[in-house]
Design a protein around this motif. Structure first.
Motif, PDB file in Angstrom:
ATOM      1  N   ALA A  27       0.759  -1.251   0.176  1.00 14.00           N
ATOM      2  CA  ALA A  27      -0.142   0.033  -0.060  1.00 14.00           C
ATOM      3  C   ALA A  27       0.843   1.338   0.149  1.00 14.00           C
ATOM      4  O   ALA A  27       2.065   1.228   0.594  1.00 14.00           O
ATOM      5  N   GLU A  28       0.351   2.341  -0.718  1.00 10.38           N
ATOM      6  CA  GLU A  28       0.973   3.698  -0.730  1.00 10.38           C
ATOM      7  C   GLU A  28       0.976   4.083   0.719  1.00 10.38           C
ATOM      8  O   GLU A  28      -0.112   4.141   1.517  1.00 10.38           O
ATOM      9  N   THR A  29       2.001   4.838   1.020  1.00  7.48           N
ATOM     10  CA  THR A  29       2.189   5.647   2.298  1.00  7.48           C
ATOM     11  C   THR A  29       1.065   6.938   2.133  1.00  7.48           C
ATOM     12  O   THR A  29       1.428   7.698   1.048  1.00  7.48           O
ATOM     13  N   ASP A  46      -3.447  14.568   3.579  1.00  9.92           N
ATOM     14  CA  ASP A  46      -4.785  13.700   3.260  1.00  9.92           C
ATOM     15  C   ASP A  46      -5.454  13.115   4.405  1.00  9.92           C
ATOM     16  O   ASP A  46      -6.549  12.917   4.421  1.00  9.92           O
ATOM     17  N   LEU A  47      -4.611  13.192   5.463  1.00 13.92           N
ATOM     18  CA  LEU A  47      -5.422  12.566   6.771  1.00 13.92           C
ATOM     19  C   LEU A  47      -6.266  13.614   7.652  1.00 13.92           C
ATOM     20  O   LEU A  47      -6.970  13.367   8.258  1.00 13.92           O
ATOM     21  N   LEU A  82      -9.187  19.851   4.193  1.00 19.21           N
ATOM     22  CA  LEU A  82      -8.392  20.919   4.054  1.00 19.21           C
ATOM     23  C   LEU A  82      -8.523  22.010   5.183  1.00 19.21           C
ATOM     24  O   LEU A  82      -7.637  22.645   5.484  1.00 19.21           O
ATOM     25  N   GLU A  83      -9.956  22.095   5.614  1.00 18.08           N
ATOM     26  CA  GLU A  83     -10.011  23.224   6.771  1.00 18.08           C
ATOM     27  C   GLU A  83      -9.456  22.635   8.099  1.00 18.08           C
ATOM     28  O   GLU A  83      -8.752  23.448   8.685  1.00 18.08           O
ATOM     29  N   GLU A  84      -9.170  21.313   8.391  1.00 19.63           N
ATOM     30  CA  GLU A  84      -8.477  20.949   9.492  1.00 19.63           C
ATOM     31  C   GLU A  84      -7.000  21.107   9.321  1.00 19.63           C
ATOM     32  O   GLU A  84      -6.458  21.668  10.121  1.00 19.63           O
ATOM     33  N   GLN A  85      -6.555  20.922   8.177  1.00 18.11           N
ATOM     34  CA  GLN A  85      -5.213  21.126   7.873  1.00 18.11           C
ATOM     35  C   GLN A  85      -4.773  22.650   8.054  1.00 18.11           C
ATOM     36  O   GLN A  85      -3.924  23.027   8.787  1.00 18.11           O
ATOM     37  N   ALA A 138      -5.010  23.421  -1.660  1.00 18.64           N
ATOM     38  CA  ALA A 138      -6.150  22.712  -2.681  1.00 18.64           C
ATOM     39  C   ALA A 138      -5.392  22.387  -3.890  1.00 18.64           C
ATOM     40  O   ALA A 138      -5.677  21.325  -4.650  1.00 18.64           O
ATOM     41  N   LEU A 139      -4.630  23.260  -4.373  1.00 15.64           N
ATOM     42  CA  LEU A 139      -3.810  23.211  -5.746  1.00 15.64           C
ATOM     43  C   LEU A 139      -2.953  21.802  -5.525  1.00 15.64           C
ATOM     44  O   LEU A 139      -2.813  20.964  -6.499  1.00 15.64           O
ATOM     45  N   SER A 140      -2.213  21.749  -4.381  1.00 15.26           N
ATOM     46  CA  SER A 140      -1.440  20.590  -4.136  1.00 15.26           C
ATOM     47  C   SER A 140      -2.163  19.242  -4.169  1.00 15.26           C
ATOM     48  O   SER A 140      -1.876  18.458  -4.782  1.00 15.26           O
ATOM     49  N   ARG A 141      -3.198  19.176  -3.563  1.00 13.81           N
ATOM     50  CA  ARG A 141      -4.119  17.976  -3.424  1.00 13.81           C
ATOM     51  C   ARG A 141      -4.791  17.931  -4.697  1.00 13.81           C
ATOM     52  O   ARG A 141      -4.824  16.554  -5.069  1.00 13.81           O
ATOM     53  N   LEU A 142      -5.116  18.834  -5.443  1.00 13.57           N
ATOM     54  CA  LEU A 142      -5.635  18.451  -6.885  1.00 13.57           C
ATOM     55  C   LEU A 142      -4.881  17.975  -7.786  1.00 13.57           C
ATOM     56  O   LEU A 142      -4.983  17.018  -8.399  1.00 13.57           O
ATOM     57  N   THR A 143      -3.442  18.463  -7.835  1.00 14.58           N
ATOM     58  CA  THR A 143      -2.400  18.056  -8.750  1.00 14.58           C
ATOM     59  C   THR A 143      -2.315  16.402  -8.137  1.00 14.58           C
ATOM     60  O   THR A 143      -1.927  15.788  -9.047  1.00 14.58           O
TER      61      THR A 143
END
Length: 183
Positions: free
Chosen positions: A2-4, A9-10, A13-16, A37-42
Motif C-alpha cells: 500500500a502507498e503511504t 490527506d489525513l 483541508l479546513e482541519e489542515q 487545494a492546488l497541491s491536493r488537486l495536482t
C-alpha cells in the motif's frame, strides 16, 4: 504494498489549515487554502491520469515522452538529448525510458542519415494512437472535473492560475523540470 498516505490527506483541508494556524499564527489562511487545494488537486489528478495511462498499457513517464514528441510537431522526431532536456531528465534516465518505449513499439530510435553520430527518436503510429486515446480519456475526465463551474468561472480560473504560473516561472526560471536536483 500500500502507498503511504500523504500527511495532508489525513485531515480535511479546513482541519489542515486550522492546524497550521495553531502552530504558525502568521499563516494567511486564504493563501494556504489556495496552495493546499492546488497541491491536493495536482496529486489526485496525477493519480487519475496514471490510472488512465495504465489502461492503455503506458506509464505516466511514457506519456510524457509521447506528449513532447507530439508537441514537437510532425514528423514527431527529436534527439534523446532534446527529450531529456524538455523532460528534466538525465541522459541515462532518458536512454532507459527510450529503451522501454522502443521495445513497446511506441517510438523508434535510428541514426540520423545526415549525421551518423546523432540519434533520432520518432513517434510510431502506435505511439501516436496511444497519445490520442490518452487525450480522449483526459478530455472526459477534465470536463467532469470542471462540470460544476460555469464557462465564465472556468475562464476566470484559467486566467488566475496562468497569472500564478507566470509568477512562479519568473521567480523560479530554473524550476521547469524535475525537482530531483533539490533533493
Amino acid at each position: 504494498m500500500a502507498e503511504t498516505p500523504d500527511p495532508d490527506d489525513l485531515l480535511s483541508l479546513e482541519e489542515q489549515i486550522a492546524a497550521y494556524q495553531r502552530e504558525f499564527q502568521a499563516l494567511d489562511p486564504q493563501v494556504e487554502q489556495v496552495v493546499s487545494a492546488l497541491s491536493r488537486l495536482t496529486r489526485r489528478m496525477n493519480v487519475a491520469y496514471g490510472r488512465q495511462s495504465a489502461t492503455l498499457g503506458i506509464s505516466n513517464s511514457e506519456w510524457e515522452v509521447l506528449k513532447v514528441l507530439v508537441l514537437s510537431g510532425a514528423p514527431y522526431r527529436l534527439g534523446p538529448g532534446d527529450l531529456a532536456k524538455k523532460l528534466g531528465l538525465t541522459p541515462a534516465a532518458m536512454t532507459h525510458r527510450i529503451d522501454r518505449m522502443v521495445n513497446e513499439g511506441l517510438v523508434t530510435r535510428e541514426r540520423d542519415a545526415d549525421n551518423r553520430v546523432r540519434v533520432i527518436v520518432e513517434l510510431t503510429p502506435d505511439g501516436r494512437e496511444k497519445w490520442v486515446e490518452a487525450m480522449r480519456q483526459a478530455t472526459v475526465f477534465e470536463a467532469d472535473l470542471l462540470q460544476d463551474l460555469s464557462s465564465e468561472e472556468r475562464g476566470a480560473l484559467g486566467e488566475m492560475l496562468t497569472r500564478v504560473l507566470r509568477r512562479v516561472e519568473e521567480d523560479q526560471p530554473d524550476a521547469e523540470g524535475r525537482l530531483s536536483d533539490l533533493d
